[in-house]
Design a protein around this motif. Structure first.
Motif, PDB file in Angstrom:
ATOM      1  N   ILE A  44      -9.194   9.482   0.735  1.00 34.16           N
ATOM      2  CA  ILE A  44      -9.565   8.106   0.380  1.00 34.16           C
ATOM      3  C   ILE A  44      -9.156   7.199   1.543  1.00 34.16           C
ATOM      4  CG2 ILE A  44      -9.158   6.239  -1.291  1.00 34.16           C
ATOM      5  CD1 ILE A  44      -8.163   8.640  -3.172  1.00 34.16           C
ATOM      6  N   VAL A  50     -11.044  -0.220  -0.488  1.00 27.59           N
ATOM      7  CA  VAL A  50     -10.650   1.140  -0.879  1.00 27.59           C
ATOM      8  C   VAL A  50     -11.936   1.936  -1.037  1.00 27.59           C
ATOM      9  CG1 VAL A  50      -9.541   2.558  -2.627  1.00 27.59           C
ATOM     10  CG2 VAL A  50      -8.552   0.334  -2.033  1.00 27.59           C
ATOM     11  N   ASP A  68     -13.996   5.621  -1.414  1.00 26.36           N
ATOM     12  CA  ASP A  68     -13.954   7.032  -1.788  1.00 26.36           C
ATOM     13  C   ASP A  68     -15.342   7.637  -1.678  1.00 26.36           C
ATOM     14  OD1 ASP A  68     -15.459   7.223  -4.429  1.00 26.36           O
ATOM     15  OD2 ASP A  68     -13.968   5.730  -5.012  1.00 26.36           O
ATOM     16  N   LEU A  78      -8.124   3.299   2.900  1.00 27.36           N
ATOM     17  CA  LEU A  78      -7.671   1.945   2.573  1.00 27.36           C
ATOM     18  C   LEU A  78      -7.661   1.159   3.881  1.00 27.36           C
ATOM     19  CD1 LEU A  78      -4.750   0.931   0.216  1.00 27.36           C
ATOM     20  CD2 LEU A  78      -5.278  -0.347   2.278  1.00 27.36           C
ATOM     21  N   VAL A 110      -4.450   9.431   1.434  1.00 28.51           N
ATOM     22  CA  VAL A 110      -5.007   8.098   1.619  1.00 28.51           C
ATOM     23  C   VAL A 110      -4.866   7.739   3.089  1.00 28.51           C
ATOM     24  CG1 VAL A 110      -4.884   5.667   0.982  1.00 28.51           C
ATOM     25  CG2 VAL A 110      -4.383   7.421  -0.730  1.00 28.51           C
ATOM     26  N   LEU A 118      -6.541   2.882  -6.560  1.00 29.00           N
ATOM     27  CA  LEU A 118      -6.371   4.162  -5.867  1.00 29.00           C
ATOM     28  C   LEU A 118      -6.414   5.335  -6.842  1.00 29.00           C
ATOM     29  CD1 LEU A 118      -3.554   3.185  -3.332  1.00 29.00           C
ATOM     30  CD2 LEU A 118      -5.906   3.827  -2.756  1.00 29.00           C
ATOM     31  N   ALA A 137       0.826  -1.209   0.000  1.00 24.80           N
ATOM     32  CA  ALA A 137       0.000   0.000   0.000  1.00 24.80           C
ATOM     33  C   ALA A 137       0.863   1.263   0.000  1.00 24.80           C
ATOM     34  CB  ALA A 137      -0.923  -0.010   1.218  1.00 24.80           C
ATOM     35  N   ILE A 184       0.860   4.175  -2.882  1.00 26.77           N
ATOM     36  CA  ILE A 184       0.555   5.577  -2.556  1.00 26.77           C
ATOM     37  C   ILE A 184       1.681   6.497  -3.001  1.00 26.77           C
ATOM     38  CG2 ILE A 184       0.191   7.189  -0.647  1.00 26.77           C
ATOM     39  CD1 ILE A 184      -1.220   4.811   0.812  1.00 26.77           C
ATOM     40  N   SER A 218      -9.035   8.379  -6.550  1.00 25.48           N
ATOM     41  CA  SER A 218      -8.587   9.771  -6.506  1.00 25.48           C
ATOM     42  C   SER A 218      -9.211  10.588  -7.628  1.00 25.48           C
ATOM     43  CB  SER A 218      -7.057   9.813  -6.615  1.00 25.48           C
ATOM     44  OG  SER A 218      -6.602  11.121  -6.855  1.00 25.48           O
TER      45      SER A 218
END
Length: 325
Positions: A234, A249, A251, A236, A195, A221, A177, A181, A225
């Motif tokens: 966001i 994930v 959003d 995770l 995130v 991701l 992750a 990112i 975004s």
């Protein structure tokens, strides 16, 4: 001849061979049955046959001729199928060579473009003003996007033929992750997003390919975004599933209509052409993520409501119950 035509030929020839084989077997059974009937009639009744002798002869001759014709057709179709397979393998070899050359030819000019842009941006070739720096940053970002697009197209082509090589090791999802990112940090910074990662230490390990799992997270991701408002973070999160690690994930973006969800993982699929053009994108991200997750014996699905946001779920086997290397 393209791959689709050859596949159709292979399928047609295979069906014909199966049909011929069935005819041969059926004919053999008929001959055997009639022979048994004839023998039994002779044993128990003393007659030569319960049917007229000439009629029986005609039946046997006809069945024998049908069997011989079927055998000849089956023989010819076998060679037709063999030739089609040779053509198919030849086209595959040409395709693989073309993909390798295409990747090389497309990426070769990108190397100096990106390299010199980064050198100029760093000021190694002389001082530049802020506007020039911003322009160079956009050039670097565009070259990175183009490189990613090339890699995505090649991955889809290779994955379709089943030639992607995965290297499975025990991984820490937190590392995956973090790497994902970092790779989309520029996009997040431009949109003033972050995130929020919630990965519990005891739920952090899984078995998989580091490179491709990171790519799957990057694609998800990036979508989260892109379709979220500027300044909207966001999430995770990981949960413990049944013999698996459950990754979410989340959003708060534009969301996806329910009727579109079943098609969302298709190649090049775009929910709304006008919206997609406004937000950018090529419809490959979720398809790539799904391909990678399924190669890890995992599942991926989406829950979404228009204007309320989207949650992408990924479920991957844990090391104790997962993929055997």
């Amino acid at each position: 001849m393209d791959e689709k035509s050859i596949n159709q030929r292979k399928e047609t020839y295979t069906k014909r061979i199966v049909t011929d084989t069935i005819l041969l077997i059926t004919g053999s059974i008929c001959i055997l049955f009639l022979s048994i009937v004839t023998d039994l009639a002779h044993i128990f009744t003393g007659t030569t046959c319960p049917l007229d002798e000439w009629t029986m002869g005609e039946i046997l001759i006809t069945i024998t001729l049908v069997m011989m014709a079927s055998l000849m057709f089956a023989y010819r179709r076998y060679y037709d199928t063999r030739d089609a397979i040779k053509e198919f393998n030849s086209i595959n070899a040409i395709k693989e060579e073309f993909i390798a050359n295409l990747r090389h030819e497309l990426k070769t000019p990108l190397v100096p473009i990106r390299g010199y842009s980064e050198i100029l941006y760093d000021g190694s070739l002389g001082e530049i003003n802020q506007k020039q720096k911003e322009a160079l940053k956009k050039m670097i970002n565009s070259s990175e996007k183009l490189e990613r697009l090339i890699d995505s197209l090649i991955f889809i082509s290779v994955a379709k033929s089943g030639d992607v090589e995965y290297t499975f090791t025990t991984l820490n999802i937190n590392d995956i992750a973090t790497g994902a990112i970092v790779d989309i940090a520029d996009q997040l910074n431009q949109r003033k997003q972050e995130v929020d990662v919630d990965i519990r230490p005891r739920l952090s390990y899984l078995e998989g390919d580091r490179k491709y799992l990171k790519e799957a997270l990057i694609q998800i991701l990036e979508n989260a975004s892109k379709f979220s408002p500027n300044g909207q973070n966001i999430q995770l999160i990981t949960h413990e599933g049944y013999k698996s690690l459950h990754i979410k994930v989340i959003d708060k973006g534009i969301g996806i209509p329910e009727e579109e969800l079943e098609n969302i993982f298709e190649r090049f699929y775009q929910v709304d052409g006008s919206k997609t053009r406004r937000y950018g994108g090529n419809g490959l991200g979720l398809h790539i993520a799904k391909t990678i997750v399924e190669a890890h014996k995992g599942d991926i699905w989406i829950e979404s409501e228009p204007e309320l946001g989207t949650t992408v779920h990924i479920r991957l086997p844990t090391p104790d119950h997962g993929i055997k290397k």
